[in-house]
Motif scaffolding. Structure first.
Motif, PDB file in Angstrom:
ATOM      1  N   UNK A 295       0.818  -1.220   0.000  1.00 24.15           N
ATOM      2  CA  UNK A 295       0.000   0.000   0.000  1.00 24.15           C
ATOM      3  C   UNK A 295       0.849   1.266   0.000  1.00 24.15           C
ATOM      4  N   UNK A 296       2.034   1.212   0.609  1.00 23.68           N
ATOM      5  CA  UNK A 296       2.766   2.479   0.802  1.00 23.68           C
ATOM      6  C   UNK A 296       4.186   2.503   0.251  1.00 23.68           C
ATOM      7  N   UNK A 297       4.732   1.344  -0.113  1.00 21.51           N
ATOM      8  CA  UNK A 297       6.125   1.327  -0.583  1.00 21.51           C
ATOM      9  C   UNK A 297       6.148   1.399  -2.110  1.00 21.51           C
ATOM     10  N   UNK A 298       6.819   2.406  -2.628  1.00 22.95           N
ATOM     11  CA  UNK A 298       6.960   2.581  -4.083  1.00 22.95           C
ATOM     12  C   UNK A 298       8.374   2.189  -4.492  1.00 22.95           C
ATOM     13  N   UNK A 299       8.586   1.943  -5.787  1.00 19.08           N
ATOM     14  CA  UNK A 299       9.932   1.564  -6.225  1.00 19.08           C
ATOM     15  C   UNK A 299      10.983   2.576  -5.753  1.00 19.08           C
ATOM     16  N   UNK A 300      12.058   2.037  -5.188  1.00 20.18           N
ATOM     17  CA  UNK A 300      13.151   2.886  -4.696  1.00 20.18           C
ATOM     18  C   UNK A 300      13.006   3.290  -3.238  1.00 20.18           C
ATOM     19  N   UNK A 301      11.823   3.117  -2.668  1.00 20.28           N
ATOM     20  CA  UNK A 301      11.637   3.456  -1.243  1.00 20.28           C
ATOM     21  C   UNK A 301      12.420   2.475  -0.374  1.00 20.28           C
ATOM     22  N   UNK A 302      12.986   3.002   0.699  1.00 25.63           N
ATOM     23  CA  UNK A 302      13.739   2.134   1.616  1.00 25.63           C
ATOM     24  C   UNK A 302      12.872   1.774   2.825  1.00 25.63           C
ATOM     25  N   UNK A 303      13.007   0.523   3.247  1.00 22.98           N
ATOM     26  CA  UNK A 303      12.286   0.047   4.436  1.00 22.98           C
ATOM     27  C   UNK A 303      13.323  -0.526   5.399  1.00 22.98           C
ATOM     28  N   UNK A 304      13.327   0.001   6.622  1.00 25.15           N
ATOM     29  CA  UNK A 304      14.290  -0.465   7.627  1.00 25.15           C
ATOM     30  C   UNK A 304      13.772  -1.759   8.248  1.00 25.15           C
ATOM     31  N   UNK A 305      14.607  -2.794   8.214  1.00 27.13           N
ATOM     32  CA  UNK A 305      14.303  -4.078   8.857  1.00 27.13           C
ATOM     33  C   UNK A 305      15.369  -4.313   9.913  1.00 27.13           C
ATOM     34  N   UNK A 306      14.965  -4.831  11.056  1.00 22.65           N
ATOM     35  CA  UNK A 306      15.906  -5.046  12.154  1.00 22.65           C
ATOM     36  C   UNK A 306      16.250  -6.523  12.231  1.00 22.65           C
ATOM     37  N   UNK A 307      17.521  -6.832  11.971  1.00 22.92           N
ATOM     38  CA  UNK A 307      17.943  -8.244  11.880  1.00 22.92           C
ATOM     39  C   UNK A 307      18.355  -8.815  13.228  1.00 22.92           C
ATOM     40  N   UNK A 308      18.019 -10.064  13.566  1.00 22.78           N
ATOM     41  CA  UNK A 308      17.277 -10.995  12.725  1.00 22.78           C
ATOM     42  C   UNK A 308      15.817 -10.549  12.568  1.00 22.78           C
ATOM     43  N   UNK A 309      15.240 -10.845  11.408  1.00 22.64           N
ATOM     44  CA  UNK A 309      13.832 -10.510  11.214  1.00 22.64           C
ATOM     45  C   UNK A 309      13.104 -11.642  10.503  1.00 22.64           C
ATOM     46  N   UNK A 310      11.803 -11.676  10.695  1.00 22.50           N
ATOM     47  CA  UNK A 310      10.957 -12.737  10.143  1.00 22.50           C
ATOM     48  C   UNK A 310      11.147 -12.807   8.624  1.00 22.50           C
TER      49      UNK A 310
ATOM     50  N   UNK B 164       9.068  -5.599  15.308  1.00 20.57           N
ATOM     51  CA  UNK B 164       8.369  -6.839  15.655  1.00 20.57           C
ATOM     52  C   UNK B 164       8.603  -7.125  17.136  1.00 20.57           C
ATOM     53  N   UNK B 165       7.544  -7.004  17.914  1.00 16.77           N
ATOM     54  CA  UNK B 165       7.648  -7.300  19.346  1.00 16.77           C
ATOM     55  C   UNK B 165       6.339  -7.925  19.811  1.00 16.77           C
ATOM     56  N   UNK B 166       6.402  -8.980  20.635  1.00 19.08           N
ATOM     57  CA  UNK B 166       7.528  -9.854  20.913  1.00 19.08           C
ATOM     58  C   UNK B 166       8.138 -10.403  19.623  1.00 19.08           C
ATOM     59  N   UNK B 167       9.436 -10.670  19.730  1.00 19.52           N
ATOM     60  CA  UNK B 167      10.231 -10.839  18.527  1.00 19.52           C
ATOM     61  C   UNK B 167      10.432 -12.308  18.144  1.00 19.52           C
ATOM     62  N   UNK B 168      10.170 -12.579  16.868  1.00 22.58           N
ATOM     63  CA  UNK B 168      10.526 -13.843  16.268  1.00 22.58           C
ATOM     64  C   UNK B 168      11.802 -13.591  15.452  1.00 22.58           C
ATOM     65  N   UNK B 169      12.907 -14.268  15.698  1.00 18.22           N
ATOM     66  CA  UNK B 169      13.055 -15.505  16.474  1.00 18.22           C
ATOM     67  C   UNK B 169      13.555 -15.354  17.903  1.00 18.22           C
ATOM     68  N   UNK B 170      13.929 -14.158  18.374  1.00 17.03           N
ATOM     69  CA  UNK B 170      14.754 -14.109  19.596  1.00 17.03           C
ATOM     70  C   UNK B 170      13.969 -14.047  20.907  1.00 17.03           C
TER      71      UNK B 170
ATOM     72  N   UNK C  41      20.307 -17.786  11.283  1.00 22.97           N
ATOM     73  CA  UNK C  41      20.841 -17.058  10.114  1.00 22.97           C
ATOM     74  C   UNK C  41      19.792 -16.931   9.006  1.00 22.97           C
ATOM     75  N   UNK C  42      18.757 -17.794   9.031  1.00 21.06           N
ATOM     76  CA  UNK C  42      17.695 -17.685   8.026  1.00 21.06           C
ATOM     77  C   UNK C  42      16.941 -16.359   8.158  1.00 21.06           C
ATOM     78  N   UNK C  43      17.114 -15.688   9.283  1.00 22.35           N
ATOM     79  CA  UNK C  43      16.422 -14.419   9.546  1.00 22.35           C
ATOM     80  C   UNK C  43      17.357 -13.218   9.377  1.00 22.35           C
ATOM     81  N   UNK C  44      18.539 -13.446   8.843  1.00 23.55           N
ATOM     82  CA  UNK C  44      19.541 -12.372   8.826  1.00 23.55           C
ATOM     83  C   UNK C  44      20.132 -12.174   7.438  1.00 23.55           C
ATOM     84  N   UNK C  45      20.443 -10.925   7.140  1.00 16.30           N
ATOM     85  CA  UNK C  45      21.155 -10.651   5.895  1.00 16.30           C
ATOM     86  C   UNK C  45      22.622 -11.065   6.037  1.00 16.30           C
TER      87      UNK C  45
END
Ligand code: PMP
Ligand code: GLN
Length: 381
Positions: free
Chosen positions: A105-120, A165-171, A348-352
């Motif tokens: 709905x809100x992310x257009x091409x080139x937009x950056x989205x911050x993900x906190x690793x590890x993440x789902x 993501x809280x409570x956090x998967x996987x940690x 590591x499956x949840x991490x870059x």
């Protein structure tokens, strides 16, 4: 055929891979996160009843109003936030659809989205499919808390959204009220939106209440808040979830939802609305119920050579295994399922990027007998 993959680096999800390996080797499956026990009998009875009484055609596109009203009532009861069931709540086909629809709905091409690793695992590909750019910021490896200075350093004029993501998967880490304040301070005076994955909202331990962004008026005003009845009612296979967002965001969200799935399985919505109304205590029993499982699993593994990291929420136990075997977490999980007969998930499956120390994740949403059977295989390693 000259097929250009939109997700060239994506294979089959680790959950499917590990569940298949578990079945092949007759292993106790503590990998993919799902309970091996049932939710309230009344819920299954209500589902049968809903189908028998004809709730078998399309549900309303935004979701059954009775269920949206229950979601709004729960938000008011639990987080003190008045939510408009009509304009701010949408019922989705699981938390997964809600996450995807919010991003689309809100992310257009080139937009950056911050993900906190590890993440789902679905976050990164869902961002990429919008033409967005996932920006992975590591959580503190010590305790998986958020280093807000690092998040700040990752912001650019293209940052469109921050996913928490809280409570956090996987940690099993949780955000604190101070974290919410830090997030609000960071994005004030920017156009950055928040996607808050709170599917484990009712699984918090040691008396700490869940810090939903719904408790924070400034954040609630720019957040999509994702829920999952699969987690709350032990029915992950029903795939019914929810999204709470301010009316303007909900309007955009529904533009995607209406063409992605249009609506969600109707009889389950009837059943969930009924049981939420009749058994509000179910939700309040969840922290104690899952805390007992956490404590039991940790006690069963106390004499093992795994190092068990703290768990504050969700239904996962992260463990270090370097006292048992050298090597990376994937290799360890493959060895564990084949040689010890227990399936787990490599973190590591949840991490870059790999973590400084390899870790694996066990799901403890299991019957006593399952936890015992797993522990019997894990303790001698
Ligand atoms: N977010 C997280 C953190 C999850 O762990 C899961 C599923 N286990 C989901 C979203 C997806 O929820 P659902 O199964 O309702 O699609
Ligand atoms: N969310 C579950 C987990 O983390 C798995 C869901 C899935 O298999 N897609 O294990």
């Amino acid at each position: 055929m000259n097929l250009v993959s939109k997700l060239p680096h994506v294979g089959t999800t680790i959950f499917t891979v590990m569940s298949q390996l578990a079945a092949k080797h007759g292993a106790v499956n503590l990998g993919q996160g799902f309970p091996d026990f049932e939710g309230p009998q009344a819920l299954r009875d209500a589902l049968t009843e809903a189908m028998a009484s004809g709730a078998n055609q399309y549900a309303p596109m935004p979701g059954l109003l009775a269920l949206r009203e229950q979601v709004a009532a729960k938000a008011l009861r639990t987080y003190g936030r008045a939510v408009d069931a009509d304009a701010e709540v949408t019922i989705t086909s699981g938390g997964t659809e809600a996450l995807f629809a919010a991003l689309a709905a809100v992310v257009s091409p080139g937009d950056e989205v911050i993900l906190l690793d590890p993440c789902y695992d679905c976050y990164d590909p869902a961002v990429r499919l919008q033409g967005g750019v996932p920006v992975h910021v590591p959580l503190e490896p010590r305790d998986f808390s958020v280093d807000w200075d690092r998040v700040k350093a990752a912001l650019t004029p293209r940052t469109r959204m921050i996913l928490v993501n809280s409570p956090h998967n996987p940690t099993g880490a949780v955000l604190t009220a101070a974290d919410l304040q830090a997030l609000a301070d960071l994005i004030r005076d920017t156009g950055i939106l928040v996607l808050s994955d709170e599917v484990y909202e009712h699984l918090t331990f040691d008396g700490d209440p869940h810090q939903s962004v719904l408790r924070h008026p400034e954040l609630a005003a720019r957040s999509f808040v994702i829920g999952s009845f699969g987690k709350t009612f032990h029915c992950t296979g029903w795939k019914v979830g929810s999204c709470i967002a301010p009316a303007a965001l909900t309007a955009e969200f529904r533009k995607v939802h209406q063409y992605l799935t249009f609506c969600t399985f109707h009889p389950a919505q009837v059943a969930l609305a009924k049981v939420l109304a009749e058994q509000p205590d179910h939700v309040s029993s969840l922290p104690g119920f899952f805390q007992a499982k956490r404590d039991r699993f940790r006690a069963l593994l106390a004499d093992s050579r795994f190092e068990l990291l703290p768990v504050k929420g969700a239904y996962f136990q992260v463990a270090a295994f370097d006292r048992i075997r050298e090597g990376n977490d994937r290799a360890f999980c493959e060895w564990l399922v084949k040689e010890a007969g227990v399936a787990a998930i490599p973190v590591s499956a949840f991490c870059e990027h790999p973590l400084p120390r390899p870790l694996i994740r066990f799901c403890f949403a299991k019957e006593e007998a399952t936890l015992q059977a797993a522990a019997a295989r894990l303790v001698g390693l």
